[in-house]
Write an enzyme that holds these catalytic residues in place. Structure first.
Site, short mmCIF file in Angstrom:
data_model
loop_
_atom_site.label_atom_id
_atom_site.label_comp_id
_atom_site.label_asym_id
_atom_site.label_seq_id
_atom_site.Cartn_x
_atom_site.Cartn_y
_atom_site.Cartn_z
N HIS A 96 -34.01 33.76 -0.34
CA HIS A 96 -33.75 34.82 -1.31
C HIS A 96 -33.12 35.98 -0.55
O HIS A 96 -33.41 36.16 0.64
CB HIS A 96 -35.04 35.36 -1.92
N ASP B 152 -36.62 20.81 -5.46
CA ASP B 152 -37.70 21.49 -4.74
C ASP B 152 -38.87 20.53 -4.60
O ASP B 152 -39.54 20.19 -5.59
CB ASP B 152 -38.16 22.74 -5.51
N ASP C 55 -48.03 24.82 -4.85
CA ASP C 55 -47.01 24.66 -3.80
C ASP C 55 -47.56 23.94 -2.57
O ASP C 55 -47.36 24.37 -1.43
CB ASP C 55 -46.46 26.04 -3.39
N HIS D 5 -43.64 22.48 -10.69
CA HIS D 5 -43.45 23.13 -11.98
C HIS D 5 -43.54 22.12 -13.13
O HIS D 5 -44.03 22.45 -14.20
CB HIS D 5 -42.11 23.87 -12.00
N GLU E 76 -38.40 21.30 -9.80
CA GLU E 76 -39.44 21.45 -8.77
C GLU E 76 -40.66 20.63 -9.15
O GLU E 76 -41.19 20.75 -10.26
CB GLU E 76 -39.83 22.93 -8.62
N ASP F 203 -35.64 37.86 1.42
CA ASP F 203 -36.32 37.18 2.52
C ASP F 203 -35.68 37.59 3.85
O ASP F 203 -36.35 37.65 4.88
CB ASP F 203 -36.18 35.66 2.40
#
Lengths: 390, 390, 390, 390
Positions: B59, B250, B262, B225, B222, B62
Site C-alpha cells: 500500500h 490473495d 489472515d 474473505h 482472497e 506501507d
C-alpha cells in the site's frame, strides 16, 4: 389475524404470490416424517384467493406428479385452470423440479452423465410449455443439485460450461417458440449439496453476463439463501435492481449460518426485512412479492393459513413504515445534512483538467477527520419507528 | 524449516510474493497492543529475497508514511528501489490505503461527502503513480470502508454509483498516462464495516461488467474473505478463471464465520487449500502467488520468517500432491469412468431438430437412478494422498 | 481401499462402531427422495463385521418398526441377536427415536402436552429394555425436537425443568432395574428445530450437574454438532474428559455454519480431526469410536461400504500421526522449551504468604513481552507431519 | 432522542450501567486508527449520570494507566471517587485487563510461562482491591487471551487446570480479605484468539461446578458472544437463571458468524432483544443492565451519547412490550390452551407404580399426531406487538 380488514389487509393489487410447495409443504424434514396431509392444488388456489393473494407459482411436479399419464396430466391442468378462472388467481411464475428425483443425485444440467443432462433439458422444456400454458411470464431456475460434496469429483469450470450450455439452449427454445418468458436464476450457497455452484446472487449475476442472451435472463434472489451466508440481502437486491436484473424475488426468513429454514417473511429479523421492503418500494419495483417459505412443522392446517396471512400482513406493515421513514422530519433531516456534505452530488467524471485540479487540491483533512455521521442517532430513530414508538 | 534445500524449497520462479504489511504486521488487534517492533521495508526486501520470494507488494503508506514530506518520500523510494535492485526482487502489485485514516470512516469512494470521495481519488492517483514507478503491473482495490453499519445511512444503489464513477475515472487516468496497469478488485463481506458493498468475488465480478472499461478490470479474490462467508473459495476462483478475470490472488487461511484471521496459507484446512492449488496449477495460471496473511500475535521476529517460509513450502507441497492426483491410476480411473457416462462430453447446442429429438427421447430412468458416483471412494483416495499415505 | 491389509486396516480391538441408521441411511433429504433401497439390519451386522468393526448401535425403530406387533418384535430381535452371535459384533450403545414421529413435533420430554411427555417416557423405557437386552452399556439421549422456532411459544426454563424431570425419572428406572447402563447426553445447536435447548456440549455438561444422579450421566459429544456452531470440537471433548464425563463420542465431519452434513470422519478438515484423535489417544480414552455419519447421497451400496471403510482408515492414519507427533524431536523440542518457561509447572495454591509474596514480586515485563512462542514453526511442522512430508 | 422525558426515559432505578471502555471507545479497529479523542473518566461519569444511568464499570487500566505511579494512581482514584460522589453514580462491577499487554500474548492464567501466570494473579489481586475500594460487588473475568491459534501449542486440559487454579486462588484471596464480592465469568468463542477456551456460557457454567467455591462464582453472559456462534442468547440466560448463576449481564448486539461487533443493544435484531428483556423482567432479575458495546466508528462525541441514550431507551421500549405481551388476551389465550394440554403441569416423578402405569398406558397417538401448536399465529401476534401495530 382477524377476519375484519384493516390497513394491512392484503389485496390482489399488492401482487402477493405463494408457491404450491410452500403452503403445501407437509412438514417432513431430515429427522421427521410429514405432519400434515397433502393439500390439493385446487384447494390452495381457492384459499389463497380468499386471503387476498394475487397468484400462485409452481414446479412442474407440484401440480402434475412425475408418474402421471398424459391423460391424467390434462385432467389435472384443466381442473387447475378452472380454479384459476373461478378465483381470478394468476400463475406468474413457474419452474422445474430438478432436485428430488434420484436421477439428479449429482446434478441436472451439471451431471457428469450426458444422459442426465439431456433428461434435465427434456423435463425443463416440458415444464416451460406447462408454465406458458398457465400464463407464466417468469421462469425460475434453482439448481439445487448443481454442486458437490467433494471437489475431487468435478472441475467447477466444466460444471459452469455445462450449465451455460443448458441455459443457452433453453433461451433459444423460448425464442424459437416466441414465448413471452424471461428466466430468473436463483442462487444458494449449500444444502442439499455440500457446496452449490454460483452460490450467491452476485456469482449468479456475473454468470448471466457470459450467456448468449443475457437480456432474457435475470435474477430471483431469495432472502434465506443470501442470509445463510451471512450476507446483507438488501445489498444484493440493490445490485440486481441497479443492473436491471431483478426479475423475481423470494421472500422468507432465515437465521445466518444454519440449515435452510424458509421462515415466515419478517419473522426472523424485522429490521433486515424493513430495509428490503423499503428498497423495493422506493424503487417502485413492479414485480411479484413471492413468498418462498413454509409453516413451522409444529402446525396443522390452520397454522398454514395463519402463516400465509402473516406473511402478507408483515409486508404491508413494513411498507407503511417505509413510507413513514421517508417523511419523518428528524430522519430526513439527518440524511439531508449528510447528502449535502462537500456540496454533494457532483459525479467524478475524468478529464485531464479535472485530474490535474484534483491532484493539486488541498483538503482540510483535520476537519474531515473530525466529522461524525450521526448514524447512531439515525439508526435509533429507525428502530423506534420500526417498534412503533415514534 | 531447515536451511538445507529440498523439493519444497521456494525459488523466485515460483512467483511467491508477500505484502510489506503482512510480514510487517506488528500484532496489534482490537483487544491488544502491537507486540513486534516495526520492520523496515528495506529489511523485508532483503529477508524475503533470502527466503526465495519473487517480490513484494505494498500500500502507498506501507512504504511512505502519510505525513512524509516530498523529500522524505523521495529518499524512502530511492532506498527501497536500491534494495529491489540489489536483490532482484520485484513489486508486481500496489494498492492504496483507503481505510486507516479517520477521514474514510464512512467510506472512501462511497462516502456521502464529495470532498472525501475527491480526496480518495487524489490519494489513489498518487499511489498509482508510485506503484508504476516501482514497476507494478497490477493495482488492487480493496474498499475496506465501503459499507455500512446501518442501512438507514445510505442507499446502496447510490454507493454502487459512486464506486463505479471512481473506477471509471481511474481507468481513464491509467489510459491517459498509458500505464501498463490492470485493476484487480477485492471483495470482503464484512469487517471493519458491518456489511461491505459487493461482498463476494461473485458480486464484484458482476459489477465489473457494468464499468466503462471492463477489459482493464479483473479480480483479486482472497481465500479468507470468501471463507468468512462459508463459501467454497476454489469455486469462486474457477468462475473468475473461466471468465478471464483472475488478475491476482490473495492466499491465506480462515475459519468460516468469524473475524478476519489472515492465517498462514494451508494452515486452516489443507483440503480446501489443496483444491485451490490444484485449480491454479491445472489451469497453468501465470499470476503471482501472493500471501496476504500475517503471523500469529504470539510470535517474535523469528516467528515472522517461519511464517513466511511455511506459507511457500505448503504451497509447494500441495502443488506436488496436485501432480500426484493427476497421475494416480485409481483416482483417474474413477474420474474417467464418470466422464464417459452417457457417451460423455457432447455439448447441448440448440436446434429445432435437436429439441424435437430430445423431447421424444426415452431415458432409462431406472438405470440412471440406481447409478452411484463412487465419490466416497474418490474422496477417501484424495484424503489418503493428501495425508501422504498413498 | 484394497482388500489387502496394511497398517491402517481396522480390527475389532480398535473399537469402531456404526449406527444402523448411518450405513443404513437411504439418502433422502429435504429436497430429495431416498436413493438407496433399505439395508436389512442383519446384513449390516455381517458386512460391518467383515470390514473390521467392533459393533453396531441403534435407535429402537432402526431395528423394530414402530408399527411392529409384539411377535414381530421378538422375531426381529431374535434374528438380530443371532447375527451378533455369528459375527461376534456387539451393541455397546442404544438410543430412542424421539424425533421422527409427528407426535413429537413440539418436543418429546419438553412438549407442552403432558401426554406427549408421558409417551416419550414410555417409549424410552421400552427402548432401554431393548438396549439392555442387546447388551448395551451406554444409552444416548439426543433431543432433536427439544427446542423452538419462536421463543413466544415456551419459557425455556419450563423446558429445562421438564427435561430434568424426565432424566431423573429414567435414572431411577435404570437404578430400580439394576441395569448396568450409563446415560450419555448429546447436544446440537439447531436443526431440525430453529434452536434446540442446551445447544452445545458445554451447556449439556452444565445441565448434568443439576440432576439427581449426575454420576450416572455423561456426554456424547458429536463433531458435527459442535462444528456447526463454529466451535473447536477437541476443546469441548477435553473439557468433558477433564470432568470425567466423556461417556461416548460421535465421529463425523461438518463445515461450520451450515446444515447438518454428517460427513465421513476426517473428510471435512483433517487438521481438526487429527487433534481430536490425538486427544483421545493421548488420554487413552477407553470408549467406543462411534461413527455417526452417512454416505453422500450420490452413492450406491458400494459407496456405503467405501464410506464405512474410509471412516475407520482415516482414524487409524491420524492415530499413527498422533504417535509420530509425540516422538518428533523438533516438535517436542519446541513444546519442551515452552513448558519449561518460568520454571514451569508449579501450581498456584493460595496461602496468605504466597499472596503477599506475589504482590511484592517484580517481574521482568520487558523480557516477558518480547518472548515469542514459536507457534508458527510448531504449526508448520505439524502440517508437514499431517501431509506426510516429514 | 429529545431532552423531554417520556415513558422510555432512563432513570437510576432502572439499573443501567456502562463500561468506561464502552462510551470511551475511540473507534480504532484492525484496519483503522482511532477517530475520537480520549474521554476522561470523570467526564464520562458526569455525562452518564446526566443521561440517567445508575453506574459505571471499569477495567483496572480504564481508570489507572498501567504506567501510572502510586501517587498518580491515588490522585486518579480520588478524583474519580469525587465524581461518583457528586453524581450519585456507582461502580457495581470491576474487572482486570488481561489481554492488551503483549505479556499476555499466549494467555494470562493459561500461559505456558509460570511467570506470566503469576503476574496475571498479581495484577488481578491489585485490580480486585481497586474494585472493592470503588464499591464493586461483582468482579468479571473475561479471558480474552486464554486460547490458541493452533492446537499443537497446548493441551486444553492443561489450560483448564491452570485456569481453575487461578480462580481457586482468587476465591481464597477474596475470602481471606472478607470482601463482599462475587465472580462472574464471561465466555467468548473466538477473537482475538483463534479459539478461546470455554467458548460459550454453557461451557463456562459447567466449569464453575468444578471449582473449590462454586457458590462464589457465576456468569456474565454477553449477547454478542453467544450470537457470534449463532446460539440463542435468551436460552443461555435462561439456563444461567435456572441454575442461580446469572450474576451479571452484558447487553449489546451482534450479527451471527462475524467479528465482534458490540453493537448498540437491540439494534441488530429487536426480536431476539425482546425475548431477552422479557426473560429478565419475567424473572424479576435484580442485577445490573450493563451495556458492553461501543458506538460505530463513524461517530463523533455526539454520536457517543446518542448511542448511550439509545441503548437505554430501547431496553425500556422492549420492557414495555414484554408487559403488553403478558397481558395480551389473544397471545395469552393461545399459551393458556397449550399449557392445559394433557391436563398439563404434572411432574414426572419416578415410582415403581408410576413406571408400571406408564408402561401400560395407551395413548391416542392419532389425535396427538394431528394436533397443531398455533405457533405461526402466536409468533405473528408477537411480531405485530413488537412492531407496534397491535
Amino acid at each position: 389475524m382477524k377476519k375484519k380488514t384493516d390497513a394491512f389487509t392484503p389485496r390482489p393489487e399488492h401482487h402477493f404470490t405463494f408457491g404450491l410447495w410452500t403452503v403445501g409443504n407437509r412438514g417432513g424434514d431430515p429427522f421427521g416424517e410429514p405432519v400434515r396431509p397433502p393439500l390439493p392444488p385446487v384447494r390452495i388456489v381457492h384459499k389463497l384467493a380468499e386471503l387476498g393473494a394475487y397468484g400462485v407459482n409452481l414446479h412442474d411436479n407440484d401440480l402434475v406428479p412425475s408418474a402421471a399419464s398424459a391423460k391424467e396430466r390434462d385432467r389435472i391442468v384443466r381442473e387447475f385452470k378452472a380454479a384459476l378462472k373461478d378465483t381470478g388467481m394468476r400463475v406468474p411464475m413457474a419452474t422445474t423440479n430438478l432436485f428430488s428425483d434420484p436421477v439428479f443425485r449429482d446434478g441436472a444440467f451439471t451431471s457428469h452423465d450426458a444422459r442426465v443432462r439431456s433428461y434435465a433439458l427434456q423435463k425443463t422444456m416440458a415444464a416451460i410449455d406447462l408454465g406458458v400454458e398457465l400464463g407464466a411470464s417468469t421462469y425460475v431456475f434453482w439448481g439445487g443439485r448443481e454442486g458437490l460434496e467433494t471437489n475431487a469429483g468435478k472441475d467447477p469450470r466444466a460444471a459452469l460450461g455445462w450449465f451455460r450450455d443448458a441455459l443457452n439452449f433453453l433461451c433459444e427454445y423460448v425464442r424459437a417458440h416466441q414465448y413471452d418468458l424471461r428466466f430468473a436464476l436463483e442462487a444458494k450457497p449449500n444444502e442439499p449439496r455440500g457446496d452449490i455452484f454460483l452460490p450467491t446472487t452476485g456469482h449468479m449475476l456475473a454468470f448471466i453476463y457470459t450467456l448468449d442472451h443475457p437480456e432474457m435472463v435475470g435474477l430471483n434472489p431469495e432472502v434465506a439463501h443470501e442470509q445463510m451466508a451471512g450476507l446483507d440481502f438488501s445489498h444484493a437486491v440493490a445490485q440486481a435492481l441497479e443492473a436491471g436484473k431483478l426479475f423475481h424475488i423470494d421472500l422468507n426468513g432465515q437465521q445466518p449460518g444454519r440449515f435452510d429454514q424458509d421462515l415466515r417473511f419478517g419473522s426472523d429479523n424485522p429490521k433486515a426485512a424493513f430495509f428490503l421492503v423499503k428498497l423495493l418500494e422506493d424503487a417502485r419495483w413492479p414485480g411479484m412479492r413471492h413468498f418462498d417459505s413454509h409453516p413451522y412443522r409444529t402446525e396443522d392446517e390452520d397454522g398454514v393459513w395463519d402463516f400465509a396471512r402473516g406473511s402478507m400482513r408483515t409486508y404491508l406493515v413494513l411498507k407503511d413504515k417505509a413510507e413513514r421513514f421517508d417523511r419523518d422530519p428528524d430522519i430526513q433531516g439527518i440524511l439531508g445534512e449528510l447528502r449535502a456534505r462537500g456540496a454533494g452530488g457532483e459525479r467524478a467524471v475524468y478529464s485531464a483538467e479535472r485530474a490535474a485540479a484534483l491532484k493539486a487540491e488541498r483538503f482540510d483533512l483535520a476537519a474531515l477527520r473530525a466529522q461524525g455521521c450521526a448514524y447512531e442517532k439515525l439508526d435509533q430513530l429507525t428502530m423506534e419507528l420500526l417498534l412503533g414508538v415514534r
